[in-house]
Design a protein around this motif. Structure first.
Motif, PDB file in Angstrom:
ATOM      1  N   GLU A   1     -66.452 -15.837 -28.042  1.00  0.00           N
ATOM      2  CA  GLU A   1     -66.386 -14.507 -27.424  1.00  0.00           C
ATOM      3  C   GLU A   1     -66.853 -13.426 -28.394  1.00  0.00           C
ATOM      4  OE1 GLU A   1     -62.948 -13.328 -25.142  1.00  0.00           O
ATOM      5  OE2 GLU A   1     -62.495 -15.436 -24.739  1.00  0.00           O
TER       6      GLU A   1
ATOM      7  N   LEU B   1     -70.576 -13.457 -28.566  1.00  0.00           N
ATOM      8  CA  LEU B   1     -71.114 -12.864 -27.341  1.00  0.00           C
ATOM      9  C   LEU B   1     -71.023 -11.343 -27.371  1.00  0.00           C
ATOM     10  CD1 LEU B   1     -69.793 -15.336 -24.616  1.00  0.00           C
ATOM     11  CD2 LEU B   1     -72.161 -15.039 -25.368  1.00  0.00           C
ATOM     12  N   ARG B   2     -69.941 -10.821 -27.915  1.00  0.00           N
ATOM     13  CA  ARG B   2     -69.793  -9.361 -28.031  1.00  0.00           C
ATOM     14  C   ARG B   2     -70.873  -8.777 -28.934  1.00  0.00           C
ATOM     15  NH1 ARG B   2     -64.375 -10.401 -29.135  1.00  0.00           N
ATOM     16  NH2 ARG B   2     -63.265 -10.643 -27.187  1.00  0.00           N
TER      17      ARG B   2
ATOM     18  N   ARG C   1     -74.131  -8.912 -27.145  1.00  0.00           N
ATOM     19  CA  ARG C   1     -74.104  -7.890 -26.092  1.00  0.00           C
ATOM     20  C   ARG C   1     -74.431  -6.514 -26.674  1.00  0.00           C
ATOM     21  NH1 ARG C   1     -68.763  -6.378 -22.704  1.00  0.00           N
ATOM     22  NH2 ARG C   1     -69.638  -4.724 -21.469  1.00  0.00           N
ATOM     23  N   LYS C   2     -73.914  -6.224 -27.889  1.00  0.00           N
ATOM     24  CA  LYS C   2     -74.216  -4.951 -28.543  1.00  0.00           C
ATOM     25  C   LYS C   2     -75.707  -4.829 -28.835  1.00  0.00           C
ATOM     26  CE  LYS C   2     -69.729  -4.182 -30.702  1.00  0.00           C
ATOM     27  NZ  LYS C   2     -68.988  -4.146 -31.971  1.00  0.00           N
TER      28      LYS C   2
ATOM     29  N   TYR D   1     -78.148  -6.190 -27.132  1.00  0.00           N
ATOM     30  CA  TYR D   1     -78.856  -5.935 -25.877  1.00  0.00           C
ATOM     31  C   TYR D   1     -78.523  -4.569 -25.300  1.00  0.00           C
ATOM     32  CZ  TYR D   1     -81.149 -10.350 -25.976  1.00  0.00           C
ATOM     33  OH  TYR D   1     -81.975 -11.375 -26.346  1.00  0.00           O
ATOM     34  N   ALA D   2     -77.348  -4.067 -25.564  1.00  0.00           N
ATOM     35  CA  ALA D   2     -77.030  -2.694 -25.163  1.00  0.00           C
ATOM     36  C   ALA D   2     -77.919  -1.729 -25.936  1.00  0.00           C
ATOM     37  CB  ALA D   2     -75.557  -2.392 -25.408  1.00  0.00           C
TER      38      ALA D   2
END
Length: 153
Positions: free
Chosen positions: A107, A110-111, A114-115, A117-118
């Motif tokens: 997780e 993934l975070r 995700r950052k 891609y943000a």
């Protein structure tokens, strides 16, 4: 896939058939009809505890079994979707290979991803064209170049 490699167990075959049947319009109609029959028989059985216990027990058993069937179906579909997406990522020469088997990351990993891609989405909003796509590294380089051009004007 070679049919000799395919070994479907009787339980898998049964659960596939039941899952398909349970999601059909016919199954919904049968469920509604059963509820109606139960409601109609209420006065016949004087709305007794046994009458109530029949529906409670039946729905509990069906719900319990359906939870496992639904989870099994979702697990299988999830694996298939991940494999298809992995194939698309692996087949595209400019795609980031770090996304192959991304579902196996923790997780926290993934975070972090995700950052990234943000950040890529934020940088994309600043671009003149929303159709352009880049890897994170390419996007950072392009963004820096554009910022330098703006400052150099």
């Amino acid at each position: 896939m070679n049919s000799s490699c395919k070994k479907i167990t009787p339980l898998e075959k049964f659960s596939t058939v039941v899952t398909g049947a349970a999601g059909s319009s016919s199954a919904f109609l049968v469920a509604v009809l059963l509820i109606l029959v139960w409601l109609i028989t209420g006065p016949i059985f004087n709305y007794s505890d046994t009458w109530q216990l029949v529906i409670n027990t039946g729905t509990t058993i069906i719900t319990f079994l359906m939870v496992f069937l639904i989870q099994r179906s979702q697990n299988k579909e999830s694996i298939a979707i991940h494999l298809k997406l992995n194939e698309l990522v692996a087949a595209h020469s400019k795609a980031s290979n770090r996304l192959v088997s991304v579902e196996d990351l923790t997780e926290e990993e993934l975070r972090v991803l995700r950052k990234f891609y943000a950040k890529l989405a934020t940088m994309s909003k600043e671009e003149d064209s929303m159709q352009q796509t880049h890897s994170i590294e390419e996007a950072e380089e392009l963004h820096e170049e554009k910022q330098a051009e703006k400052e150099g004007r």
